[in-house]
Design a protein around this motif. Structure first.
Motif, PDB file in Angstrom:
ATOM      1  N   ALA A 167       0.838  -1.197   0.000  1.00 35.46           N
ATOM      2  CA  ALA A 167       0.000   0.000   0.000  1.00 35.46           C
ATOM      3  C   ALA A 167       0.872   1.245   0.000  1.00 35.46           C
ATOM      4  CB  ALA A 167      -0.921  -0.005   1.215  1.00 35.46           C
ATOM      5  N   LEU A 168       0.496   2.236  -0.815  1.00 35.37           N
ATOM      6  CA  LEU A 168       1.220   3.491  -0.959  1.00 35.37           C
ATOM      7  C   LEU A 168       0.291   4.642  -0.596  1.00 35.37           C
ATOM      8  CD1 LEU A 168       2.592   2.826  -4.577  1.00 35.37           C
ATOM      9  CD2 LEU A 168       3.655   2.128  -2.417  1.00 35.37           C
ATOM     10  N   THR A 169       0.786   5.591   0.186  1.00 35.39           N
ATOM     11  CA  THR A 169      -0.034   6.735   0.581  1.00 35.39           C
ATOM     12  C   THR A 169       0.794   8.011   0.539  1.00 35.39           C
ATOM     13  OG1 THR A 169      -1.283   5.320   2.107  1.00 35.39           O
ATOM     14  CG2 THR A 169      -1.558   7.688   2.363  1.00 35.39           C
ATOM     15  N   ALA A 170       0.194   9.068  -0.007  1.00 37.67           N
ATOM     16  CA  ALA A 170       0.830  10.384  -0.051  1.00 37.67           C
ATOM     17  C   ALA A 170      -0.035  11.378   0.705  1.00 37.67           C
ATOM     18  CB  ALA A 170       1.020  10.846  -1.490  1.00 37.67           C
ATOM     19  N   GLU A 171       0.602  12.164   1.579  1.00 36.58           N
ATOM     20  CA  GLU A 171      -0.096  13.195   2.338  1.00 36.58           C
ATOM     21  C   GLU A 171       0.621  14.532   2.174  1.00 36.58           C
ATOM     22  OE1 GLU A 171      -1.041  11.922   6.520  1.00 36.58           O
ATOM     23  OE2 GLU A 171       0.103  10.156   5.892  1.00 36.58           O
ATOM     24  N   VAL A 172      -0.147  15.599   2.145  1.00 30.74           N
ATOM     25  CA  VAL A 172       0.389  16.960   2.181  1.00 30.74           C
ATOM     26  C   VAL A 172      -0.229  17.655   3.377  1.00 30.74           C
ATOM     27  CG1 VAL A 172       0.598  19.167   0.998  1.00 30.74           C
ATOM     28  CG2 VAL A 172       0.709  17.043  -0.322  1.00 30.74           C
ATOM     29  N   ASN A 173       0.624  18.066   4.297  1.00 25.50           N
ATOM     30  CA  ASN A 173       0.172  18.732   5.529  1.00 25.50           C
ATOM     31  C   ASN A 173      -0.875  17.901   6.271  1.00 25.50           C
ATOM     32  OD1 ASN A 173       1.871  20.909   4.902  1.00 25.50           O
ATOM     33  ND2 ASN A 173       0.265  21.925   3.733  1.00 25.50           N
ATOM     34  N   GLY A 174      -0.652  16.579   6.285  1.00 26.80           N
ATOM     35  CA  GLY A 174      -1.518  15.677   7.024  1.00 26.80           C
ATOM     36  C   GLY A 174      -2.759  15.236   6.295  1.00 26.80           C
ATOM     37  N   GLU A 175      -3.024  15.767   5.107  1.00 26.89           N
ATOM     38  CA  GLU A 175      -4.200  15.380   4.322  1.00 26.89           C
ATOM     39  C   GLU A 175      -3.793  14.371   3.247  1.00 26.89           C
ATOM     40  OE1 GLU A 175      -7.381  17.240   1.095  1.00 26.89           O
ATOM     41  OE2 GLU A 175      -5.891  18.532   2.071  1.00 26.89           O
ATOM     42  N   VAL A 176      -4.471  13.233   3.203  1.00 22.95           N
ATOM     43  CA  VAL A 176      -4.192  12.237   2.177  1.00 22.95           C
ATOM     44  C   VAL A 176      -4.631  12.778   0.818  1.00 22.95           C
ATOM     45  CG1 VAL A 176      -4.716   9.926   1.319  1.00 22.95           C
ATOM     46  CG2 VAL A 176      -4.381  10.302   3.770  1.00 22.95           C
ATOM     47  N   VAL A 177      -3.691  12.827  -0.122  1.00 26.98           N
ATOM     48  CA  VAL A 177      -4.005  13.298  -1.474  1.00 26.98           C
ATOM     49  C   VAL A 177      -3.877  12.195  -2.512  1.00 26.98           C
ATOM     50  CG1 VAL A 177      -3.325  15.665  -0.942  1.00 26.98           C
ATOM     51  CG2 VAL A 177      -1.632  14.092  -1.887  1.00 26.98           C
ATOM     52  N   GLY A 178      -3.295  11.050  -2.141  1.00 26.09           N
ATOM     53  CA  GLY A 178      -3.150   9.951  -3.091  1.00 26.09           C
ATOM     54  C   GLY A 178      -2.895   8.636  -2.389  1.00 26.09           C
ATOM     55  N   SER A 179      -3.348   7.553  -3.023  1.00 23.98           N
ATOM     56  CA  SER A 179      -3.090   6.213  -2.494  1.00 23.98           C
ATOM     57  C   SER A 179      -3.179   5.221  -3.638  1.00 23.98           C
ATOM     58  CB  SER A 179      -4.102   5.850  -1.395  1.00 23.98           C
ATOM     59  OG  SER A 179      -5.419   5.837  -1.916  1.00 23.98           O
ATOM     60  N   ASP A 180      -2.391   4.184  -3.548  1.00 19.81           N
ATOM     61  CA  ASP A 180      -2.347   3.194  -4.621  1.00 19.81           C
ATOM     62  C   ASP A 180      -1.725   1.916  -4.081  1.00 19.81           C
ATOM     63  OD1 ASP A 180      -2.676   2.130  -7.151  1.00 19.81           O
ATOM     64  OD2 ASP A 180      -1.243   3.456  -8.143  1.00 19.81           O
ATOM     65  N   LEU A 181      -1.578   0.921  -4.948  1.00 17.08           N
ATOM     66  CA  LEU A 181      -0.841  -0.305  -4.641  1.00 17.08           C
ATOM     67  C   LEU A 181       0.365  -0.389  -5.560  1.00 17.08           C
ATOM     68  CD1 LEU A 181      -3.714  -2.945  -4.286  1.00 17.08           C
ATOM     69  CD2 LEU A 181      -2.195  -2.161  -2.450  1.00 17.08           C
ATOM     70  N   LEU A 182       1.503  -0.782  -5.015  1.00 17.77           N
ATOM     71  CA  LEU A 182       2.700  -0.934  -5.829  1.00 17.77           C
ATOM     72  C   LEU A 182       2.497  -1.999  -6.899  1.00 17.77           C
ATOM     73  CD1 LEU A 182       5.606   0.074  -6.207  1.00 17.77           C
ATOM     74  CD2 LEU A 182       6.355  -1.735  -4.654  1.00 17.77           C
ATOM     75  N   SER A 183       1.638  -2.973  -6.631  1.00 14.67           N
ATOM     76  CA  SER A 183       1.373  -4.035  -7.595  1.00 14.67           C
ATOM     77  C   SER A 183       0.608  -3.551  -8.820  1.00 14.67           C
ATOM     78  CB  SER A 183       0.597  -5.182  -6.924  1.00 14.67           C
ATOM     79  OG  SER A 183      -0.547  -4.700  -6.265  1.00 14.67           O
ATOM     80  N   ASN A 184       0.228  -2.267  -8.871  1.00 16.21           N
ATOM     81  CA  ASN A 184      -0.366  -1.706 -10.085  1.00 16.21           C
ATOM     82  C   ASN A 184       0.691  -1.287 -11.098  1.00 16.21           C
ATOM     83  OD1 ASN A 184      -3.091  -2.046  -9.463  1.00 16.21           O
ATOM     84  ND2 ASN A 184      -3.155  -0.162  -8.259  1.00 16.21           N
ATOM     85  N   MET A 185       1.960  -1.511 -10.783  1.00 13.40           N
ATOM     86  CA  MET A 185       3.008  -1.346 -11.781  1.00 13.40           C
ATOM     87  C   MET A 185       2.760  -2.305 -12.932  1.00 13.40           C
ATOM     88  SD  MET A 185       6.299  -1.326  -9.196  1.00 13.40           S
ATOM     89  CE  MET A 185       7.516  -1.436 -10.520  1.00 13.40           C
ATOM     90  N   SER A 186       3.132  -1.900 -14.131  1.00 11.97           N
ATOM     91  CA  SER A 186       2.946  -2.768 -15.292  1.00 11.97           C
ATOM     92  C   SER A 186       4.161  -3.642 -15.585  1.00 11.97           C
ATOM     93  CB  SER A 186       2.600  -1.925 -16.526  1.00 11.97           C
ATOM     94  OG  SER A 186       1.302  -1.373 -16.393  1.00 11.97           O
ATOM     95  N   TRP A 187       5.247  -3.412 -14.892  1.00 11.92           N
ATOM     96  CA  TRP A 187       6.431  -4.270 -14.983  1.00 11.92           C
ATOM     97  C   TRP A 187       6.949  -4.518 -13.580  1.00 11.92           C
ATOM     98  CZ3 TRP A 187       5.624  -0.292 -18.467  1.00 11.92           C
ATOM     99  CH2 TRP A 187       5.576  -0.658 -19.828  1.00 11.92           C
ATOM    100  N   THR A 188       7.570  -5.673 -13.356  1.00 15.36           N
ATOM    101  CA  THR A 188       8.216  -5.961 -12.076  1.00 15.36           C
ATOM    102  C   THR A 188       9.577  -5.267 -12.034  1.00 15.36           C
ATOM    103  OG1 THR A 188       9.405  -7.922 -12.857  1.00 15.36           O
ATOM    104  CG2 THR A 188       7.140  -8.250 -12.062  1.00 15.36           C
ATOM    105  N   PHE A 189      10.126  -5.150 -10.832  1.00 16.41           N
ATOM    106  CA  PHE A 189      11.468  -4.576 -10.714  1.00 16.41           C
ATOM    107  C   PHE A 189      12.501  -5.460 -11.406  1.00 16.41           C
ATOM    108  CE2 PHE A 189       9.548  -2.118  -7.240  1.00 16.41           C
ATOM    109  CZ  PHE A 189      10.051  -0.861  -7.534  1.00 16.41           C
ATOM    110  N   GLU A 190      12.266  -6.747 -11.429  1.00 12.45           N
ATOM    111  CA  GLU A 190      13.186  -7.649 -12.140  1.00 12.45           C
ATOM    112  C   GLU A 190      13.162  -7.368 -13.635  1.00 12.45           C
ATOM    113  OE1 GLU A 190      12.218  -9.378  -8.233  1.00 12.45           O
ATOM    114  OE2 GLU A 190      10.980  -8.576  -9.851  1.00 12.45           O
ATOM    115  N   GLU A 191      11.980  -7.133 -14.178  1.00 14.41           N
ATOM    116  CA  GLU A 191      11.877  -6.809 -15.599  1.00 14.41           C
ATOM    117  C   GLU A 191      12.503  -5.451 -15.898  1.00 14.41           C
ATOM    118  OE1 GLU A 191       7.744  -9.364 -16.257  1.00 14.41           O
ATOM    119  OE2 GLU A 191       7.673  -7.224 -15.741  1.00 14.41           O
TER     120      GLU A 191
END
Length: 310
Positions: free
Chosen positions: A205-229
């Motif tokens: 799980a990924l979360t971004a906050e600005v001044n304590g307010e959540v402005v974005g969230s996602d899953l790293l598994s939504n990448m279209s390529w793996t780090f190995e690739e």
């Protein structure tokens, strides 16, 4: 294991954190020296008495990378940045990246200055893999053994400068080389192995906050390529070397302000005093304060030359 680089009582050290967040110094001058066998270095360090608690030190960037490749692997982010123009067909062909400046890497507790001349400053929520062993022309299967660990990456961006300079067609330059924050530590792959999905992607799980307010969230598994690739592609026809950083690119669903702007959402650009906090499940958290930067010293426009010949 979690490895950190830190400053304590005037000395810079690398260490491994135990379950109580005590730092055990690694018997090396820097983390870069032991990237090829972090397991052995960490085990040796943990067998010795601990040093300070992590709260008593100044955390630095985990390492000083010789190179930083920043990919763009989240389709949703590309869609948002293009304001309805769609994803270019070429994006699907290969995991595209650009090189950014390794000299601009900052630690997890360093303030980040607004770049000179920038009026639309932005963050980018990313995860980065760090190379532990040299390799060239690797397959994705081989590349797995060349990844030493993972860390959080904030690829700070001067959006107005970036937009202007990319019109030339060479990609970003001053819009991107002001700062890249890495940290808070390097987490070895075994710590995250249980979080892989059926396609080898890390479900974090990924979360971004600005001044304590959540402005974005996602899953790293939504990448279209793996780090190995990504590592295999980076090594095609050229070596990847210990310490090289390969960043995922910005996640979707608000992984940066520019994506929200591209979707028509009215949010202010970052200003001095703003605090950006990025959290990645299984890795940690970065919290960075934006501060005022220097002024842009004027330069002349291009000289129109007569094109005389000798």
């Amino acid at each position: 294991m979690r490895f950190a680089t830190y400053s304590y009582e005037g000395n810079e050290r690398a260490g491994v954190l135990d379950a109580d967040d005590l730092l055990h110094p690694v018997d090396a001058g820097s983390l870069a020296e032991v990237l090829g066998d972090l397991a052995a270095a960490g085990a040796a360090a943990l067998s010795a008495p601990p040093g300070p608690h992590v709260s008593a030190v100044r955390l630095l960037a985990p390492l000083r990378p010789p190179s930083v490749r920043d990919f763009v692997t989240f389709e949703e982010h590309v869609e948002g940045m293009r304001a309805g123009a769609g994803v270019p067909g070429q994006w699907y062909a290969a995991p595209t990246f650009y090189f950014t400046s390794p000299h601009a890497v900052l630690g997890p507790r360093d303030d980040v200055p607004v770049p000179p001349g920038c009026e639309r400053f932005d963050f980018e929520l990313e995860v980065a893999a760090v190379i532990g062993r040299e390799g060239r022309d690797l397959t994705p299967e081989q590349a797995r053994d060349h990844i030493a660990g993972y860390t959080i990456c904030n690829d700070w961006s001067a959006r107005d400068l970036q937009t202007a300079e990319m019109a030339v067609g060479l990609g970003p330059c001053k819009g991107k080389d002001g700062a890249t924050t890495l940290g808070p530590w390097l987490v070895t792959p075994d710590e995250l192995e249980s979080r892989r999905d059926g396609e080898g992607l890390l479900r974090l799980a990924l979360t971004a906050e600005v001044n304590g307010e959540v402005v974005g969230s996602d899953l790293l598994s939504n990448m279209s390529w793996t780090f190995e690739e990504m590592t295999a592609y980076a090594s095609r026809g050229t070596p990847v070397r210990p310490g090289d950083v390969l960043a995922s690119g910005t996640c979707g669903n608000g992984g940066c302000l520019a994506e929200l702007w591209g979707r028509g959402l009215d949010r202010p650009a970052l200003r001095p005093g703003d605090v950006v906090t990025l959290t990645v499940e299984g890795i940690g958290r970065l919290s960075t304060t934006v501060v005022a930067g220097g002024e842009a010293h004027p330069l002349p426009r291009a000289r129109r030359r007569p094109r005389t010949r000798p």
